[in-house]
Design an enzyme around this catalytic site. Structure first.
Site, PDB file in Angstrom:
ATOM      1  N   GLY A   1       0.820  -1.215   0.000  1.00  0.00           N
ATOM      2  CA  GLY A   1       0.000   0.000   0.000  1.00  0.00           C
ATOM      3  C   GLY A   1       0.850   1.259   0.000  1.00  0.00           C
TER       4      GLY A   1
ATOM      5  NE  ARG B   1      -5.547   7.346   4.898  1.00  0.00           N
ATOM      6  CZ  ARG B   1      -6.218   6.404   5.554  1.00  0.00           C
ATOM      7  NH1 ARG B   1      -7.014   6.727   6.545  1.00  0.00           N
ATOM      8  NH2 ARG B   1      -6.077   5.140   5.218  1.00  0.00           N
TER       9      ARG B   1
ATOM     10  N   GLY C   1       1.627  -5.257   6.843  1.00  0.00           N
ATOM     11  CA  GLY C   1       2.901  -4.590   7.125  1.00  0.00           C
ATOM     12  C   GLY C   1       2.763  -3.299   7.908  1.00  0.00           C
TER      13      GLY C   1
ATOM     14  CD  GLU D   1     -13.520  -3.755   3.643  1.00  0.00           C
ATOM     15  OE1 GLU D   1     -12.844  -2.768   3.982  1.00  0.00           O
ATOM     16  OE2 GLU D   1     -13.449  -4.850   4.243  1.00  0.00           O
TER      17      GLU D   1
ATOM     18  CG  ASN E   1      -4.261   3.850   7.876  1.00  0.00           C
ATOM     19  OD1 ASN E   1      -3.765   3.078   7.070  1.00  0.00           O
ATOM     20  ND2 ASN E   1      -5.219   3.495   8.717  1.00  0.00           N
TER      21      ASN E   1
ATOM     22  CE1 TYR F   1      37.971  14.064  21.747  1.00  0.00           C
ATOM     23  CE2 TYR F   1      40.201  14.719  21.183  1.00  0.00           C
ATOM     24  CZ  TYR F   1      39.101  13.916  20.976  1.00  0.00           C
ATOM     25  OH  TYR F   1      39.130  12.954  20.002  1.00  0.00           O
TER      26      TYR F   1
ATOM     27  CB  ALA G   1      39.768  22.035  34.676  1.00  0.00           C
TER      28      ALA G   1
ATOM     29  CB  ALA H   1      48.574  24.416  35.496  1.00  0.00           C
TER      30      ALA H   1
ATOM     31  NE  ARG I   1      52.979  26.977  33.973  1.00  0.00           N
ATOM     32  CZ  ARG I   1      53.005  26.592  35.254  1.00  0.00           C
ATOM     33  NH1 ARG I   1      53.752  27.225  36.136  1.00  0.00           N
ATOM     34  NH2 ARG I   1      52.314  25.557  35.640  1.00  0.00           N
TER      35      ARG I   1
HETATM   36  C1  UD1 Z   1      -8.616  -3.540   5.283  1.00  0.00           C
HETATM   37  C2  UD1 Z   1      -9.781  -4.515   5.248  1.00  0.00           C
HETATM   38  C3  UD1 Z   1     -10.789  -4.119   6.305  1.00  0.00           C
HETATM   39  C4  UD1 Z   1     -10.141  -4.070   7.673  1.00  0.00           C
HETATM   40  C5  UD1 Z   1      -8.913  -3.165   7.648  1.00  0.00           C
HETATM   41  C6  UD1 Z   1      -8.145  -3.335   8.929  1.00  0.00           C
HETATM   42  C7  UD1 Z   1     -10.019  -5.260   2.951  1.00  0.00           C
HETATM   43  C8  UD1 Z   1     -10.776  -5.099   1.681  1.00  0.00           C
HETATM   44  N1  UD1 Z   1     -10.388  -4.479   3.946  1.00  0.00           N
HETATM   45  O1  UD1 Z   1      -9.095  -2.271   4.903  1.00  0.00           O
HETATM   46  O2  UD1 Z   1     -11.845  -5.047   6.344  1.00  0.00           O
HETATM   47  O3  UD1 Z   1     -11.053  -3.609   8.641  1.00  0.00           O
HETATM   48  O4  UD1 Z   1      -8.027  -3.525   6.563  1.00  0.00           O
HETATM   49  O5  UD1 Z   1      -7.074  -2.440   9.005  1.00  0.00           O
HETATM   50  O6  UD1 Z   1      -9.137  -6.109   3.021  1.00  0.00           O
HETATM   51  N2  UD1 Z   1      -2.310  -3.646   0.530  1.00  0.00           N
HETATM   52  C9  UD1 Z   1      -1.527  -4.181  -0.469  1.00  0.00           C
HETATM   53  N3  UD1 Z   1      -1.949  -4.089  -1.747  1.00  0.00           N
HETATM   54  C10 UD1 Z   1      -3.128  -3.517  -2.100  1.00  0.00           C
HETATM   55  C11 UD1 Z   1      -3.923  -2.959  -1.069  1.00  0.00           C
HETATM   56  C12 UD1 Z   1      -3.483  -3.042   0.238  1.00  0.00           C
HETATM   57  O7  UD1 Z   1      -0.451  -4.716  -0.192  1.00  0.00           O
HETATM   58  O8  UD1 Z   1      -3.425  -3.484  -3.284  1.00  0.00           O
HETATM   59  C13 UD1 Z   1      -1.844  -3.748   1.937  1.00  0.00           C
HETATM   60  C14 UD1 Z   1      -1.589  -2.412   2.570  1.00  0.00           C
HETATM   61  O9  UD1 Z   1      -0.211  -2.050   2.409  1.00  0.00           O
HETATM   62  C15 UD1 Z   1      -1.909  -2.675   4.033  1.00  0.00           C
HETATM   63  C16 UD1 Z   1      -2.995  -3.740   3.961  1.00  0.00           C
HETATM   64  O10 UD1 Z   1      -2.877  -4.344   2.694  1.00  0.00           O
HETATM   65  O11 UD1 Z   1      -0.803  -3.198   4.737  1.00  0.00           O
HETATM   66  C17 UD1 Z   1      -4.395  -3.180   4.159  1.00  0.00           C
HETATM   67  O12 UD1 Z   1      -4.706  -2.290   3.120  1.00  0.00           O
HETATM   68  P1  UD1 Z   1      -5.601  -1.003   3.339  1.00  0.00           P
HETATM   69  O13 UD1 Z   1      -5.765  -0.320   2.043  1.00  0.00           O
HETATM   70  O14 UD1 Z   1      -5.063  -0.201   4.460  1.00  0.00           O
HETATM   71  O15 UD1 Z   1      -6.980  -1.671   3.747  1.00  0.00           O
HETATM   72  P2  UD1 Z   1      -8.191  -0.996   4.482  1.00  0.00           P
HETATM   73  O16 UD1 Z   1      -8.990  -0.213   3.533  1.00  0.00           O
HETATM   74  O17 UD1 Z   1      -7.718  -0.335   5.712  1.00  0.00           O
HETATM   75 CA    CA Z   2      -5.563   0.292   6.608  1.00  0.00          CA
END
Ligand code: UD1
Ligand code: CA
Length: 456
Positions: free
Chosen positions: A11, A15, A101, A152, A225, A365, A379, A422, A439
């Site tokens: 991701g 933000r 992650g 969701e 986030n 030093y 000193a 000194a 000195r």
């Molecule tokens: C997701 C869950 C939601 C849950 C929330 C908890 C889904 C559809 N939704 O939402 O139900 O309540 O997490 O925090 O799974 N990532 C990728 N590749 C992508 C998209 C995301 O690797 O294409 C990874 C992001 O880096 C992150 C994790 O997946 O580590 C979650 O992605 P994020 O977009 O934050 O999901 P949420 O919308 O928060």
């Molecule tokens: Ca998230």
């Protein structure tokens, strides 16, 4: 049967408003991804796969030491799409554990409880109840209380939005099932993403039970986030560190004002830590040690009965038993103090050994030096160790007394029990037992008059 852990880390983290990929932001000087990795490492016989994407090369470079398989997700089309990228690495009889992650504080205990719920006939899902479930996927249960699906936030009805039990995203399932479901995901939803959460409904339709377990504390499953959430989890982590310290017998003046950005190899009894102390790297601290306010201790060894006064920096150094350091002292790498050494204010020591009972109490030093036992350094003493190109050593033998404001031009040796007057600039070795000084002779001029201001 192998446990495969998939860490979703592709991701973008918009933000965070950062040039750095989100999973490289840090809690206690360890990246978010490293935290997740370290926790998954605690599970025996586990193969770890990281799905990376945004800023991927930097993530791989920074964490090149991780024992994982890296799989790239070129376009971030959703959590289900992310998992699909690892399809080729998942075997039918594997158990697949999915972690995020950007959820750094999940504990091994919660993972263990989750894994206990996976079987041929059940999918294990970690959920949490939140007072404010905004933004999270909601756990929708049927009239018998069984999980029916996850909706969701953006797709939820008003009724569903009232549900406080939410999806943490963390789940475990048999490989054959997961492979079958992720191949069938579609993106007909509000975000036009391939949602991993859609596998829940597919599982239910196939008669698979969703077995939920709850995280012990909501903070464990909170994601990062934005910077506010990052700092919140930093404090959560630090308070937990402080708790651990107090449990093993450390007194903390204020558990909210200490930061541990590393580990302790050993901790003695009756250590007392004043406010705003930072521990970094791996430290060893003995018994009966007091550490004053505003001190940083990094990768160092502090022996028994040491007193560190306020405002010290101790970096890759050794402080011997019964020694006293500070206030305002700086021990740089390879400063090695034996027992009962005193280092006072505004003293900097680098790459030097100081033997038993020696004192360097003010404004000095000391670099690239070997200092014997029972030495007293006055000193304002400076070891001039650097000619602008090369570094040279200063040797000060046992029992020597260095008068204040002395410059020792290295390479140079001060003899045993020698005294330096000194204000001297010492350029040649000085003999044992003798007084050496360089000195200009003091003169007084009789009848000398101060100049008077000229009339304009
Ligand atoms: C997701 C869950 C939601 C849950 C929330 C908890 C889904 C559809 N939704 O939402 O139900 O309540 O997490 O925090 O799974 N990532 C990728 N590749 C992508 C998209 C995301 O690797 O294409 C990874 C992001 O880096 C992150 C994790 O997946 O580590 C979650 O992605 P994020 O977009 O934050 O999901 P949420 O919308 O928060
Ligand atoms: Ca998230």
């Amino acid at each position: 049967m192998t446990l495969k852990t998939l860490i979703l880390a592709a991701g973008q983290g918009t933000r965070m408003r950062s040039a750095r990929p989100k999973v490289l932001h840090e809690i206690a000087k360890r990246s978010l991804l490293q935290h997740v990795y370290d926790t998954s490492q605690l599970i025996i016989g586990n193969e770890i796969i990281v799905i990376y994407g945004h800023g991927g090369e930097l993530v791989k470079q920074t964490l090149s030491g991780l024992d994982v398989q890296w799989i790239e997700q070129k376009e971030q089309l959703g959590t289900g799409h992310a998992v699909l990228q690892a399809d080729g690495l998942i075997n039918n009889d594997d158990i697949v554990l999915i972690l995020y992650g950007d959820v750094p504080l999940l504990t091994k205990q919660s993972i263990d409880r989750l894994l206990a719920n996976v079987s041929e006939q059940s999918l294990a899902l970690l959920t949490v109840n939140l007072n404010d479930p905004t933004g999270y996927g909601r756990i929708v249960r049927n009239s018998q209380g069984y999980v029916a699906k996850i909706t969701e936030h953006k797709d939820a009805t008003e009724q569903e939005q009232l549900i406080k039990e939410v999806n943490t995203g963390i789940l475990a399932v048999k490989g054959n099932k997961l492979k079958n479901w992720i191949a069938r995901l579609d993106n007909s939803n509000a975000q036009q993403e391939f949602y991993l959460t859609d596998v829940i409904e597919m599982a239910v339709n196939e008669g698979i039970t969703i077995k939920t377990s709850q995280a012990e504390h909501p903070d464990e499953v909170l994601g990062v986030n934005n910077r506010k959430q990052l700092s919140h989890l930093e404090r959560v982590y630090q308070l937990a560190q402080a708790d651990k310290l107090m449990e093993v017998g450390v007194t903390l003046a204020d558990p909210a004002r200490i930061d541990c950005r590393g580990t302790f190899i050993s901790l003695g009894q009756d250590i007392s830590v004043d406010i705003n102390v930072i521990f970094e790297g791996s430290n060893r601290i003995g018994n009966n040690v007091t550490i004053g306010a505003n001190t940083i201790i990094n990768n160092s060894v502090i022996a028994d009965n040491v007193q560190i006064l306020a405002n010290c920096i101790i970096d890759n150094a050794v402080v011997g038993a019964g020694s006293k350091v500070g206030p305002f002292a700086r021990l740089r790498p390879q400063a090695d103090l034996a027992e009962h050494v005193h280092i006072g204010n505004f003293v900097e020591i680098k790459k030097s050994t100081v033997a038993k009972g020696s004192k360097i109490n003010h404004l000095s030093y000391i670099g690239d030096a070997t200092i014997g036992s029972g030495v007293n350094i006055g000193a304002g003493t400076i070891t001039c160790n650097y000619d602008g190109v090369n570094k040279f050593r200063t040797i000060i033998k046992d029992g020597a007394f260095i008068g204040s404001d002395t410059q020792l031009i290295a390479p140079v040796t001060v003899g045993k029990n020698a005294t330096i007057g000194a204000g001297s600039t010492i350029t040649k070795d000085t003999p044992d037992e003798q007084l050496s000084l360089s000195r200009a002779k003091q003169i007084s001029i009789q009848g000398w008059q101060r100049p008077v201001k000229k009339e304009q």
